[in-house]
Design an enzyme around this catalytic site. Structure first.
Site, mmCIF file in Angstrom:
data_model
loop_
_atom_site.group_PDB
_atom_site.id
_atom_site.type_symbol
_atom_site.label_atom_id
_atom_site.label_comp_id
_atom_site.label_asym_id
_atom_site.label_seq_id
_atom_site.Cartn_x
_atom_site.Cartn_y
_atom_site.Cartn_z
ATOM 1 N N GLU A 3 0.800 -1.229 0.000
ATOM 2 C CA GLU A 3 0.000 0.000 0.000
ATOM 3 C C GLU A 3 0.829 1.274 0.000
ATOM 4 O O GLU A 3 0.751 2.072 0.955
ATOM 5 C CB GLU A 3 -0.963 0.012 1.191
ATOM 6 C CG GLU A 3 -1.917 -1.156 1.210
ATOM 7 C CD GLU A 3 -3.074 -0.995 2.203
ATOM 8 O OE1 GLU A 3 -3.067 -0.021 2.969
ATOM 9 O OE2 GLU A 3 -3.974 -1.841 2.188
ATOM 10 N N GLU B 113 -5.140 -8.584 0.840
ATOM 11 C CA GLU B 113 -5.849 -8.258 2.082
ATOM 12 C C GLU B 113 -7.321 -8.035 1.788
ATOM 13 O O GLU B 113 -7.676 -7.335 0.825
ATOM 14 C CB GLU B 113 -5.339 -6.948 2.724
ATOM 15 C CG GLU B 113 -4.009 -7.059 3.395
ATOM 16 C CD GLU B 113 -3.558 -5.745 4.042
ATOM 17 O OE1 GLU B 113 -4.424 -4.912 4.398
ATOM 18 O OE2 GLU B 113 -2.347 -5.566 4.172
HETATM 19 C C1 FCB Z 1 -4.481 -1.942 5.407
HETATM 20 C C2 FCB Z 1 -3.110 -2.263 5.960
HETATM 21 C C3 FCB Z 1 -3.118 -3.302 7.031
HETATM 22 C C4 FCB Z 1 -4.312 -3.189 7.950
HETATM 23 C C5 FCB Z 1 -5.592 -3.086 7.163
HETATM 24 C C6 FCB Z 1 -6.836 -2.992 8.000
HETATM 25 O O1 FCB Z 1 -4.492 -0.638 4.942
HETATM 26 O O2 FCB Z 1 -2.263 -2.697 4.923
HETATM 27 O O3 FCB Z 1 -1.895 -3.231 7.702
HETATM 28 O O4 FCB Z 1 -4.124 -2.155 8.817
HETATM 29 O O5 FCB Z 1 -5.527 -1.978 6.313
#
Ligand code: FCB
Length: 471
Positions: free
Chosen positions: A174, A372
């Site tokens: 990210e 994620e």
């Molecule tokens: C993302 C992050 C991760 C976590 C999630 C909820 O932005 O990469 O570390 O905090 O959100």
């Protein structure tokens, strides 16, 4: 099989070989911030600055993964998952950012990786999940292109040591957050508020990605190792899709949030519309000759983190100082329909489907992986018949519907190879501290006892059968 039009289906089977995993990040779980030669990162400094993190929480102890490696790897194994996405803490490996390498740091991650392999779990390693050595921030952090070169050297050191066994190398997690939350609105470390700084950071993060891949490829010996980057691409809609002004607002946010990263990484160029939209902030002269070729390295997998959607429209001129949207002076955000998670983020599995399909349309030659996806809820630990339980039906519903969205994207032709649930266990949720619980495993922070939530039991059924179970 049951079907509704709300992504509530069960009985769908993922292709053979599809990866089911969970994800974590070093600063969010490890603790042991001053042990075995680790020096401070920007998150240590930031979390120890009053007012920056909810309740004054820090990652000093986190969930103590540093001291509980074997127990936690056994936990992953018991979940039946084939892969684990972790990040390596740069300040454990090169504590001053450049220069001396800390053997104890390398030994720690070697133990983690070997422990995963011994349990037949694929290690998916991210090199940068936001914990920049503070020593580098003191020299300008990501506004300074020297940081990109320092990152490449750190990547090389890790690759030399672990390059015979890591399955997937991910350069950055990210970079949107690292650049815009770190340097534009200051919600994240290092807490700087400067539009110019944030755009410099965008470029130097992209450059770091390319330079690190070049160094990794020189030293990695595992023949089938794969290379990737993870972006949190926004799933953006125009408030009124028939209004060209709103459609243009959507274009602008997609440029700033998505194509600012994916175009240089995957196409070797910055989008002209991004340069135009930000020309009152910078002429982008920090992009030097040859940089785009360096950034545009071959990769095998594009990681996508997805949580919720945005809807935008054209609005009246306003300042963007102190926001994470440099130059978006005439963009307004429309409220998203609920329901929402404990983060206040709207729940929209269709946003994941649309994002996978649109990313595949833009960059059809890449395999995609969801690195994620998950949800925070206010989980409660209960004792039932002498057993600890956490009933989290909302999280199961959330995950089930998002897995259905992923499955539908595969059916539509998207080469999606895996899905990592965020997160393995509750942990330090950045500026929200320990208030927000994303784990499928509950952590009692007073005792560090781990308890599988109902969602973990549900996910094990999915991972073991490849078929989405009933919620
Ligand atoms: C993302 C992050 C991760 C976590 C999630 C909820 O932005 O990469 O570390 O905090 O959100």
């Amino acid at each position: 099989m049951s079907t509704t039009d709300d992504f509530r289906e069960s009985g769908l089977t993922f292709p053979e070989g599809f990866t089911f995993g969970t994800a974590t990040a070093a600063y969010q779980i490890e603790g042991a911030v001053a042990e075995d030669g680790r020096k401070p990162s920007i998150w240590d400094t930031f979390s120890h600055t009053p007012g920056k993190v909810a309740n004054g929480d820090t990652g000093d102890v986190a969930v103590d993964f540093y001291h509980r490696v074997d127990e936690d790897l056994d936990l992953i194994k018991s979940l039946g998952l084939g892969a684990y996405r972790l990040s390596i803490a740069w300040p454990r490996i090169v504590p001053d950012g450049t220069g001396d390498v800390n053997e104890a740091g390398l030994a720690f991650y070697e133990r983690v990786i070997d422990g995963l392999i011994a349990r037949d779990i694929e290690p998916v390693v991210t090199l940068y999940h936001w914990d920049l050595p503070q020593a580098l921030e003191d020299r300008g952090g990501w506004t300074n292109r020297e940081t990109s070169y320092a990152f490449a050297q750190y990547a090389r050191v890790v690759g030399e040591r672990l390059g015979d066994r890591v399955s997937v190398w991910t350069t950055l997690n990210e970079p949107w957050c690292a650049a815009y939350l770190g340097y534009a609105n200051g919600h994240h470390a290092p807490g700087i508020r400067s539009e110019l700084a944030s755009l410099q950071a965008v470029h130097h993060l992209n450059l770091a990605h390319g330079l690190a891949l070049i160094e990794l490829r020189k030293v990695v010996t595992k023949a089938d190792a794969r290379y990737s980057v993870t972006n949190n691409l926004a799933s953006v809609y125009a408030a009124d899709p028939s209004n060209p002004e709103d459609v243009d607002a959507k274009r602008q946010i997609e440029a700033l949030r998505n194509r600012a990263f994916t175009d240089p990484q995957l196409r070797g160029r910055y989008p002209q519309d991004l340069l135009d939209d930000t020309k009152h902030i910078t002429d982008w002269s920090f992009v030097e000759d040859g940089d785009l070729e360096l950034i545009h390295q071959p990769i095998d997998l594009v990681g996508i983190n997805y949580y919720n959607t945005d809807t935008v429209r054209r609005g009246a001129e306003h300042s963007t100082e102190g926001t994470p949207f440099p130059g978006a002076t005439r963009v307004e955000w429309a409220p998203q329909p609920g329901p929402v998670t404990a983060m206040g983020w709207n729940i929209e599995p269709k946003g994941l489907y649309d994002l996978l399909v649109s990313t595949h349309e833009l960059y059809p030659e890449y395999d995609l992986v969801i690195t994620e996806n998950g949800a925070a809820y206010d989980d409660v630990l209960v004792e039932e018949g002498g057993e600890r339980r956490v009933h989290d039906p909302e999280r199961i519903d959330f995950l089930q519907r998002h897995f259905v969205a992923a499955h539908r994207a595969i059916e539509a032709g998207v080469p999606l190879t895996g899905y990592f649930v965020w997160s393995l266990m509750d942990n330090f949720e950045w500026a929200f501290g320990y208030e927000k619980r994303f784990g499928i495993v509950y952590v009692d922070y007073a005792t560090q006892v781990r308890t599988k939530k109902d969602s973990a039991l549900w996910y094990t059924r999915l991972a073991e059968t490849g078929t989405i179970p009933e919620a």
